[in-house]
Design a protein around this motif. Structure first.
Motif, PDB file in Angstrom:
ATOM      1  N   PHE A  98       0.891  -1.289   0.016  1.00 36.04           N
ATOM      2  CA  PHE A  98       0.037   0.026   0.213  1.00 36.04           C
ATOM      3  C   PHE A  98       1.020   1.169  -0.192  1.00 36.04           C
ATOM      4  N   ALA A  99       0.370   2.446  -0.726  1.00 40.48           N
ATOM      5  CA  ALA A  99       1.203   3.706  -0.609  1.00 40.48           C
ATOM      6  C   ALA A  99       0.409   4.740  -1.026  1.00 40.48           C
ATOM      7  N   VAL A 100       0.673   6.046  -0.398  1.00 42.23           N
ATOM      8  CA  VAL A 100      -0.025   7.034  -0.412  1.00 42.23           C
ATOM      9  C   VAL A 100       0.362   7.741  -1.722  1.00 42.23           C
ATOM     10  N   LEU A 101      -0.405   8.459  -2.281  1.00 45.68           N
ATOM     11  CA  LEU A 101       0.054   9.154  -3.675  1.00 45.68           C
ATOM     12  C   LEU A 101      -0.470  10.632  -3.355  1.00 45.68           C
ATOM     13  N   SER A 102       0.548  11.530  -3.874  1.00 43.86           N
ATOM     14  CA  SER A 102       0.191  12.925  -3.716  1.00 43.86           C
ATOM     15  C   SER A 102      -0.025  13.460  -4.963  1.00 43.86           C
ATOM     16  N   ALA A 103       0.341  12.899  -6.169  1.00 42.97           N
ATOM     17  CA  ALA A 103      -0.608  13.473  -7.657  1.00 42.97           C
ATOM     18  C   ALA A 103      -0.709  11.838  -8.185  1.00 42.97           C
ATOM     19  N   TRP A 104      -1.765  12.019  -9.125  1.00 40.66           N
ATOM     20  CA  TRP A 104      -2.389  10.918  -9.685  1.00 40.66           C
ATOM     21  C   TRP A 104      -3.234  11.293 -10.884  1.00 40.66           C
ATOM     22  N   ALA A 105      -3.229  10.247 -11.787  1.00 43.47           N
ATOM     23  CA  ALA A 105      -4.397  10.530 -12.750  1.00 43.47           C
ATOM     24  C   ALA A 105      -4.895   8.896 -13.020  1.00 43.47           C
ATOM     25  N   ARG A 106      -6.189   9.071 -13.671  1.00 40.65           N
ATOM     26  CA  ARG A 106      -6.976   7.565 -14.082  1.00 40.65           C
ATOM     27  C   ARG A 106      -5.940   7.155 -15.240  1.00 40.65           C
ATOM     28  N   MET A 107      -5.593   5.698 -14.877  1.00 37.80           N
ATOM     29  CA  MET A 107      -4.826   5.139 -15.864  1.00 37.80           C
ATOM     30  C   MET A 107      -5.517   5.319 -17.291  1.00 37.80           C
ATOM     31  N   PRO A 108      -5.043   5.562 -18.601  1.00 33.32           N
ATOM     32  CA  PRO A 108      -5.466   5.476 -19.918  1.00 33.32           C
ATOM     33  C   PRO A 108      -6.042   4.072 -20.022  1.00 33.32           C
ATOM     34  N   GLU A 109      -6.887   4.064 -21.201  1.00 36.49           N
ATOM     35  CA  GLU A 109      -7.345   2.820 -21.542  1.00 36.49           C
ATOM     36  C   GLU A 109      -6.332   1.827 -22.252  1.00 36.49           C
ATOM     37  N   GLY A 110      -6.329   0.801 -21.983  1.00 39.87           N
ATOM     38  CA  GLY A 110      -5.291  -0.268 -22.576  1.00 39.87           C
ATOM     39  C   GLY A 110      -4.098  -0.556 -21.869  1.00 39.87           C
ATOM     40  N   LEU A 111      -3.588   0.407 -20.961  1.00 42.33           N
ATOM     41  CA  LEU A 111      -2.469   0.295 -20.065  1.00 42.33           C
ATOM     42  C   LEU A 111      -2.708  -0.732 -18.992  1.00 42.33           C
ATOM     43  N   THR A 112      -1.630  -1.572 -19.004  1.00 40.61           N
ATOM     44  CA  THR A 112      -1.745  -2.561 -17.599  1.00 40.61           C
ATOM     45  C   THR A 112      -1.175  -1.803 -16.519  1.00 40.61           C
ATOM     46  N   PHE A 113      -1.205  -2.324 -15.248  1.00 42.34           N
ATOM     47  CA  PHE A 113      -0.753  -1.501 -14.138  1.00 42.34           C
ATOM     48  C   PHE A 113       0.983  -1.645 -14.302  1.00 42.34           C
ATOM     49  N   GLU A 114       1.638  -2.759 -14.814  1.00 50.52           N
ATOM     50  CA  GLU A 114       2.916  -2.901 -14.897  1.00 50.52           C
ATOM     51  C   GLU A 114       3.377  -1.759 -15.875  1.00 50.52           C
ATOM     52  N   GLU A 115       2.670  -1.576 -16.906  1.00 50.33           N
ATOM     53  CA  GLU A 115       3.202  -0.417 -17.962  1.00 50.33           C
ATOM     54  C   GLU A 115       3.076   0.888 -17.262  1.00 50.33           C
ATOM     55  N   ALA A 116       1.717   1.111 -16.476  1.00 49.63           N
ATOM     56  CA  ALA A 116       1.322   2.549 -15.983  1.00 49.63           C
ATOM     57  C   ALA A 116       2.438   2.875 -15.009  1.00 49.63           C
ATOM     58  N   ALA A 117       2.837   1.757 -14.368  1.00 53.45           N
ATOM     59  CA  ALA A 117       3.843   2.362 -13.156  1.00 53.45           C
ATOM     60  C   ALA A 117       5.199   2.790 -13.863  1.00 53.45           C
TER      61      ALA A 117
END
Length: 297
Positions: A98-117
């Motif tokens: 678990f981690a706290v984020l200070s900045a974020w956006a919704r993941m673009p369609e088609g991206l895996t979690f692995e890619e988005a990270a």
């Protein structure tokens, strides 16, 4: 929860996978169940105790800035995101369950979690240094050490803006650079003349810290047209070291736009389990990365 931590500065062997208390989302923050965390050079530079212009590190400390995951807590005052949303962004101690984020956006369609990270810090860095070096459409930008995450982002963002890029990388990564739209050449003996043979250079970025600042100044003719993110000795040559992030939310918004338009794709070269964080750092420090490395949680 499981978390990667270090209690003293040093080599990769100081990293430990420990049991830790779960963090919680304070005002203006969200918490995610991490699915993947980006591996960035700043991670091992901080672990070594290098001074990078950021806030002092208190030990013991967690590791990691970038993450992609599922929102499971929303802090006070946060709007536009709900528990269950898939997001990517930047925070602290992201090599964890678990981690706290200070900045974020919704993941673009088609991206895996692995890619988005693999996107948050590298896109912010790429956008920042392109701005700081002052290169414009129609000009030529030289990128030293162009095949890693930041280089991959710089090449594609520059191409989208009408900037010609000359990229240096190892022999094995020449076709990769060309595939991203760059004029490619190898580093090593004679590299300056090879770059000159590809065209006049108006600005240059050092992403590898391989001792080329003097040559980059020579090629551009102006130390103010060179920026580094990797060579702490660059100010001796009048060259800016860029190590402090600008607006991460703005960078994430631009990343979403570029990815959604098919103008930005950074491949994941290798993934590691949470308990393999030390190996991820060893490989990151060795360089020669093609795209990104990520830790899977």
């Amino acid at each position: 929860m499981k978390k990667v931590s270090f209690a003293e500065f040093g080599g990769p062997d100081v990293l430990e996978l420990i049991d830790a208390e779960e963090p919680h989302a304070g005002p203006g923050r969200i918490r995610v169940a991490v699915r993947a965390a980006g591996v960035n050079p700043v991670d091992w530079r901080v672990r070594e105790g290098q001074v990078l212009g950021a806030h002092p590190i208190e030990l013991p400390a967690g590791v990691g800035l970038d993450a992609a995951g599922v929102v499971d807590e929303v802090g006070e005052g946060v709007e536009g995101v709900e528990v269950g949303d898939h997001v990517f962004g930047e925070g602290a101690s992201t090599y964890a369950e678990f981690a706290v984020l200070s900045a974020w956006a919704r993941m673009p369609e088609g991206l895996t979690f692995e890619e988005a990270a693999g996107y948050p810090s590298v896109v912010e860095t790429a956008l920042r240094i392109i701005r700081e070096v002052g290169v414009r459409s129609g000009q030529t930008l030289l990128v030293s050490g162009a095949s890693g995450g930041v280089g991959s982002a710089v090449l594609q963002i520059a191409r989208d803006r009408g900037i010609t890029v000359i990229g240096t990388a190892g022999a094995a990564n020449q076709e990769y650079l060309r595939g991203l739209g760059a004029l490619a050449t190898t580093y090593g003996e004679g590299w300056v003349e090879r770059v000159r043979g590809l065209g006049r250079v108006e600005a240059a970025l050092d992403l590898a810290g391989s001792g080329v600042i003097r040559e980059l100044v020579e090629l551009t003719g102006d130390p103010e047209k060179v920026v580094t993110i990797a060579d702490l000795g660059a100010p001796e040559f009048g060259v800016r070291f860029s190590g402090v992030a600008a607006s991460v939310p703005a960078a994430l918004a631009e990343a979403v736009d570029l990815i959604s338009r098919g103008r930005l794709h950074i491949p994941v070269e290798k993934s590691y389990a949470l308990g393999e964080a030390a190996a991820a750092h060893v490989d990151s420090q060795a360089g020669h990365t093609r795209g990104r490395r990520v830790v899977i949680v």
